[in-house]
Design a protein around this motif. Structure first.
Motif, short mmCIF file in Angstrom:
data_model
loop_
_atom_site.label_atom_id
_atom_site.label_comp_id
_atom_site.label_asym_id
_atom_site.label_seq_id
_atom_site.Cartn_x
_atom_site.Cartn_y
_atom_site.Cartn_z
N ILE A 38 -0.13 2.32 -8.47
CA ILE A 38 -0.25 2.20 -9.91
C ILE A 38 0.75 3.14 -10.56
O ILE A 38 0.73 4.35 -10.30
N ALA A 39 1.63 2.60 -11.40
CA ALA A 39 2.63 3.40 -12.10
C ALA A 39 2.18 3.74 -13.51
O ALA A 39 2.55 4.78 -14.06
N ASP A 95 -2.84 -2.38 -16.11
CA ASP A 95 -2.04 -1.64 -15.13
C ASP A 95 -0.67 -2.27 -14.91
O ASP A 95 -0.53 -3.50 -14.94
N THR A 96 0.28 -1.40 -14.64
CA THR A 96 1.56 -1.80 -14.07
C THR A 96 1.60 -1.19 -12.69
O THR A 96 1.44 0.03 -12.54
N VAL A 97 1.77 -2.02 -11.68
CA VAL A 97 1.86 -1.54 -10.31
C VAL A 97 3.27 -1.80 -9.80
O VAL A 97 3.93 -2.75 -10.22
N THR A 98 3.71 -0.92 -8.91
CA THR A 98 5.06 -1.03 -8.39
C THR A 98 5.05 -0.86 -6.88
O THR A 98 4.20 -0.14 -6.33
N LEU A 99 5.96 -1.53 -6.21
CA LEU A 99 6.06 -1.44 -4.76
C LEU A 99 6.91 -0.23 -4.41
O LEU A 99 8.06 -0.11 -4.83
N THR A 100 6.34 0.70 -3.65
CA THR A 100 7.04 1.90 -3.21
C THR A 100 7.20 1.83 -1.69
O THR A 100 6.70 0.91 -1.04
N ALA A 101 7.85 2.82 -1.14
CA ALA A 101 8.00 2.89 0.32
C ALA A 101 6.65 3.01 1.01
O ALA A 101 6.49 2.60 2.16
N ILE A 141 -6.38 -1.90 -6.70
CA ILE A 141 -7.20 -1.80 -7.91
C ILE A 141 -8.67 -1.60 -7.55
O ILE A 141 -9.37 -0.77 -8.14
N ASN A 142 -9.15 -2.31 -6.55
CA ASN A 142 -10.56 -2.21 -6.16
C ASN A 142 -10.92 -0.86 -5.56
O ASN A 142 -12.04 -0.37 -5.74
N ARG A 143 -9.99 -0.22 -4.85
CA ARG A 143 -10.28 1.08 -4.24
C ARG A 143 -10.50 2.19 -5.27
O ARG A 143 -11.17 3.18 -4.98
N GLY A 176 -7.41 10.81 -1.97
CA GLY A 176 -7.33 9.35 -1.87
C GLY A 176 -6.90 8.72 -3.18
O GLY A 176 -6.09 7.80 -3.21
N LEU A 177 -7.43 9.23 -4.30
CA LEU A 177 -7.03 8.72 -5.62
C LEU A 177 -5.55 8.93 -5.86
O LEU A 177 -4.86 8.04 -6.36
N ALA A 178 -5.05 10.11 -5.51
CA ALA A 178 -3.63 10.41 -5.71
C ALA A 178 -2.76 9.40 -4.97
O ALA A 178 -1.68 9.02 -5.45
N ALA A 179 -3.23 8.93 -3.82
CA ALA A 179 -2.46 7.98 -3.02
C ALA A 179 -2.39 6.59 -3.66
O ALA A 179 -1.57 5.77 -3.28
N LEU A 180 -3.23 6.33 -4.67
CA LEU A 180 -3.19 5.04 -5.37
C LEU A 180 -2.10 4.98 -6.43
O LEU A 180 -1.73 3.90 -6.89
#
Length: 133
Positions: free
Chosen positions: A119-120, A108-114, A15-17, A29-33
């Motif tokens: 952020i989803a 935000d809803t965040v999800t754990l990916t590989a 979230i801070n990045r 870099g944003l896309a990677a969030l």
């Protein structure tokens, strides 16, 4: 899976990045969030719902000089957490080129990916009235 202290740190860092990458114009870099299918709801700001990181890039480029010169994220709180998802609420301050400042709430809803936490879904709501939900 248990939500760990390391997960909490990774989510807070995610979230801070966001503000740093926005201000740098670092769209890669944003896309990677975000997850590839992330939605970014700026309906309350007149922008509708953006689908995917490429739509975020296009919207930012379309705004051009109307973008904030600085994004500041603060008051980051995890409100719900399960093994692979968390709900996060935070405050954002946008400083404009003319010196005006606006406040928003990020939901935000965040999800754990590989690749790690991403952020989803993000909803951005402007704060225009004091002491009002």
């Amino acid at each position: 899976m248990t939500f760990t202290a390391d997960d909490r740190t990774a989510v807070l860092d995610l979230i801070n990045r966001h503000g740093h990458l926005c201000d740098a114009g670092d769209f890669e870099g944003l896309a990677a969030l975000f997850t590839p299918d992330a939605t970014y709801d700026v309906t309350a700001l007149g922008g509708g719902v953006l689908a995917g990181p490429s739509a975020l890039r296009e919207a930012a480029l379309a705004l051009g000089d109307a973008n904030p010169v600085a994004h500041h994220v603060t008051n980051v709180v995890l409100t719900e957490a399960t093994g692979s998802q968390a709900r996060v609420v935070s405050k954002g301050l946008g400083v404009m080129a003319d010196g005006t400042v606006s406040s928003v709430t990020y939901d935000d809803t965040v999800t754990l990916t590989a690749e790690g936490w991403r952020i989803a879904h993000r909803t951005v709501r402007p704060r225009r009235r004091p002491l009002h939900a």
